[in-house]
Design a protein around this motif. Structure first.
Motif, PDB file in Angstrom:
ATOM      1  N   GLY A 145       0.673  -1.165  -0.046  1.00  0.00           N
ATOM      2  CA  GLY A 145      -0.014   0.025   0.188  1.00  0.00           C
ATOM      3  C   GLY A 145       0.794   1.224  -0.049  1.00  0.00           C
ATOM      4  N   ILE A 146       2.036   1.410   0.220  1.00  0.00           N
ATOM      5  CA  ILE A 146       2.967   2.340   0.369  1.00  0.00           C
ATOM      6  C   ILE A 146       4.019   2.356  -0.897  1.00  0.00           C
ATOM      7  CG2 ILE A 146       4.671   3.614   1.605  1.00  0.00           C
ATOM      8  CD1 ILE A 146       1.826   3.294   3.156  1.00  0.00           C
ATOM      9  N   GLY A 147       4.670   1.378  -1.177  1.00  0.00           N
ATOM     10  CA  GLY A 147       5.499   1.617  -2.266  1.00  0.00           C
ATOM     11  C   GLY A 147       6.308   0.421  -2.346  1.00  0.00           C
ATOM     12  N   GLN A 148       7.273   0.135  -3.173  1.00  0.00           N
ATOM     13  CA  GLN A 148       8.367  -0.940  -3.537  1.00  0.00           C
ATOM     14  C   GLN A 148       9.796  -0.180  -3.322  1.00  0.00           C
ATOM     15  OE1 GLN A 148       7.261  -4.325  -6.011  1.00  0.00           O
ATOM     16  NE2 GLN A 148       6.281  -3.101  -7.129  1.00  0.00           N
ATOM     17  N   PHE A 149      10.537  -1.173  -2.530  1.00  0.00           N
ATOM     18  CA  PHE A 149      11.933  -0.676  -2.360  1.00  0.00           C
ATOM     19  C   PHE A 149      12.900  -1.613  -2.916  1.00  0.00           C
ATOM     20  CE2 PHE A 149       8.759   1.509   0.436  1.00  0.00           C
ATOM     21  CZ  PHE A 149       9.435   2.853   0.794  1.00  0.00           C
ATOM     22  N   ILE A 150      14.255  -1.267  -3.337  1.00  0.00           N
ATOM     23  CA  ILE A 150      15.059  -2.354  -3.506  1.00  0.00           C
ATOM     24  C   ILE A 150      16.127  -2.207  -2.463  1.00  0.00           C
ATOM     25  CG2 ILE A 150      16.894  -0.617  -4.530  1.00  0.00           C
ATOM     26  CD1 ILE A 150      17.039  -2.830  -6.963  1.00  0.00           C
ATOM     27  N   LEU A 151      16.361  -3.605  -2.192  1.00  0.00           N
ATOM     28  CA  LEU A 151      17.035  -4.139  -0.978  1.00  0.00           C
ATOM     29  C   LEU A 151      18.542  -3.982  -1.184  1.00  0.00           C
ATOM     30  CD1 LEU A 151      16.805  -5.035   2.071  1.00  0.00           C
ATOM     31  CD2 LEU A 151      16.840  -7.153   1.091  1.00  0.00           C
ATOM     32  N   LYS A 152      19.150  -3.315  -0.217  1.00  0.00           N
ATOM     33  CA  LYS A 152      20.740  -3.406  -0.280  1.00  0.00           C
ATOM     34  C   LYS A 152      21.181  -4.529   0.459  1.00  0.00           C
ATOM     35  CE  LYS A 152      22.843  -0.215  -1.596  1.00  0.00           C
ATOM     36  NZ  LYS A 152      23.527  -0.159  -3.155  1.00  0.00           N
ATOM     37  N   ILE A 201      17.342   2.622 -21.838  1.00  0.00           N
ATOM     38  CA  ILE A 201      18.267   2.298 -20.730  1.00  0.00           C
ATOM     39  C   ILE A 201      17.490   1.376 -19.817  1.00  0.00           C
ATOM     40  CG2 ILE A 201      20.007   2.875 -19.024  1.00  0.00           C
ATOM     41  CD1 ILE A 201      20.550   5.446 -20.890  1.00  0.00           C
ATOM     42  N   LEU A 202      16.461   1.795 -19.246  1.00  0.00           N
ATOM     43  CA  LEU A 202      15.512   1.216 -18.482  1.00  0.00           C
ATOM     44  C   LEU A 202      14.450   0.842 -18.922  1.00  0.00           C
ATOM     45  CD1 LEU A 202      16.840   3.582 -15.893  1.00  0.00           C
ATOM     46  CD2 LEU A 202      16.923   1.399 -15.268  1.00  0.00           C
ATOM     47  N   PRO A 203      14.132  -0.399 -19.484  1.00  0.00           N
ATOM     48  CA  PRO A 203      13.037  -1.078 -20.476  1.00  0.00           C
ATOM     49  C   PRO A 203      11.936  -1.428 -19.317  1.00  0.00           C
ATOM     50  CG  PRO A 203      14.835  -2.549 -20.736  1.00  0.00           C
ATOM     51  CD  PRO A 203      15.305  -1.327 -19.958  1.00  0.00           C
ATOM     52  N   ASN A 204      12.226  -1.631 -18.222  1.00  0.00           N
ATOM     53  CA  ASN A 204      11.308  -2.046 -17.196  1.00  0.00           C
ATOM     54  C   ASN A 204      10.317  -1.041 -16.848  1.00  0.00           C
ATOM     55  OD1 ASN A 204      12.007  -4.900 -17.416  1.00  0.00           O
ATOM     56  ND2 ASN A 204      13.216  -4.688 -15.602  1.00  0.00           N
ATOM     57  N   TRP A 205      10.454   0.257 -16.972  1.00  0.00           N
ATOM     58  CA  TRP A 205       9.890   1.271 -16.709  1.00  0.00           C
ATOM     59  C   TRP A 205       9.170   2.027 -18.207  1.00  0.00           C
ATOM     60  CZ3 TRP A 205       9.679   3.978 -11.833  1.00  0.00           C
ATOM     61  CH2 TRP A 205      10.572   3.330 -10.785  1.00  0.00           C
ATOM     62  N   SER A 206       8.039   2.758 -17.685  1.00  0.00           N
ATOM     63  CA  SER A 206       7.392   3.598 -18.722  1.00  0.00           C
ATOM     64  C   SER A 206       7.090   4.849 -18.228  1.00  0.00           C
ATOM     65  CB  SER A 206       6.141   2.610 -19.046  1.00  0.00           C
ATOM     66  OG  SER A 206       5.228   2.736 -17.856  1.00  0.00           O
ATOM     67  N   LEU A 207       6.371   5.635 -19.276  1.00  0.00           N
ATOM     68  CA  LEU A 207       6.208   6.999 -18.954  1.00  0.00           C
ATOM     69  C   LEU A 207       4.680   6.902 -18.633  1.00  0.00           C
ATOM     70  CD1 LEU A 207       6.772  10.087 -19.062  1.00  0.00           C
ATOM     71  CD2 LEU A 207       6.153  10.085 -21.403  1.00  0.00           C
ATOM     72  N   GLY A 208       4.242   7.315 -17.659  1.00  0.00           N
ATOM     73  CA  GLY A 208       2.908   7.260 -17.169  1.00  0.00           C
ATOM     74  C   GLY A 208       2.059   8.496 -17.894  1.00  0.00           C
ATOM     75  N   GLY A 209       2.605   9.634 -17.898  1.00  0.00           N
ATOM     76  CA  GLY A 209       2.121  10.742 -18.458  1.00  0.00           C
ATOM     77  C   GLY A 209       3.055  11.736 -18.320  1.00  0.00           C
ATOM     78  N   TYR A 222       4.808   1.043  -7.936  1.00  0.00           N
ATOM     79  CA  TYR A 222       4.304  -0.120  -8.403  1.00  0.00           C
ATOM     80  C   TYR A 222       3.967  -0.414  -9.890  1.00  0.00           C
ATOM     81  CZ  TYR A 222       2.689  -1.054  -3.528  1.00  0.00           C
ATOM     82  OH  TYR A 222       2.750  -1.456  -2.190  1.00  0.00           O
ATOM     83  N   ASN A 223       3.951   0.687 -10.607  1.00  0.00           N
ATOM     84  CA  ASN A 223       3.601   0.779 -12.046  1.00  0.00           C
ATOM     85  C   ASN A 223       5.049   0.722 -12.828  1.00  0.00           C
ATOM     86  OD1 ASN A 223       0.816  -0.053 -11.770  1.00  0.00           O
ATOM     87  ND2 ASN A 223       0.876   2.059 -11.130  1.00  0.00           N
TER      88      ASN A 223
END
Length: 187
Positions: free
Chosen positions: A75-82, A137-145, A185-186
């Motif tokens: 419900g808050i967000g995703q984080f990448i673990l060090k 460079i970061l194909p897993n990401w997209s432009l939402g708007g 999330y997206n």
């Protein structure tokens, strides 16, 4: 990072360990000392501890709590673990974990652009735009708007081997007078 600050409930935090592709591994029910430093237009930070055993029973998937996994604070967000820091006093072992909001992935990639004039974004002709270079460079990401006032806006600069996150934050936002908002999330 996009966060609904009104939804923050530190007493009922649910953390889910995920692979980089988003598949769930395990809910981290034994996580404790959960702290989040949510920031709107900067990388947010999440910290927590998790013991290797609880009441003499091994914590499920304790060995899978390693760097470059995703921690989903539901419900808050995703984080990448060090890489967690392991402390062992001979009686108990604990992993102290630190994770950064998912846009931290942008710090792992580099960008270089020749000295030229670049369009920020043009949906009719995206190739050659700054946003398209970043998405390549970061194909897993997209432009939402993109705000209509930014479409077709050009600026001149050159970049040599700079991490993409710093490029966005220090150059693109300044030159184009805009703000990038990351939806973890997206992507």
């Amino acid at each position: 990072m996009v966060i609904d600050f009104s939804a923050l409930d530190f007493n009922n935090a649910i953390l889910v360990l995920r692979n980089l592709d988003g598949t769930a591994i395990q809910t981290l029910g034994y996580a404790n000392k959960i702290k989040i430093n949510p920031l709107y237009n900067e990388i947010s930070e999440l910290t927590f501890e998790i013991p290797s055993k609880v009441d003499g029973i091994n914590t499920p998937n304790y060995d899978k709590i390693v760097g470059l996994r995703i921690i989903d604070y539901l419900g808050i967000g995703q984080f990448i673990l060090k890489n967690p820091i392991i402390t062992n006093d001979g009686i108990k072992e604990i992993k102290s974990c630190k994770a950064y909001s998912l846009e931290f992935e942008f710090t792992y990639k580099k960008i270089s652009l020749a000295s030229s004039t670049y369009c920020l974004w043009n949906p009719a002709s995206p190739n050659g735009s700054i946003v398209q270079y970043i998405l390549d460079i970061l194909p897993n990401w997209s432009l939402g708007g993109c705000d209509a006032s930014l479409i077709g806006k050009y600026r001149t600069f050159s970049i040599n081997d700079e991490n993409v996150y710093n490029f966005i934050k220090s150059t693109v936002q300044d030159k184009y007078s805009c703000i990038f908002t990351f939806d973890t999330y997206n992507r």
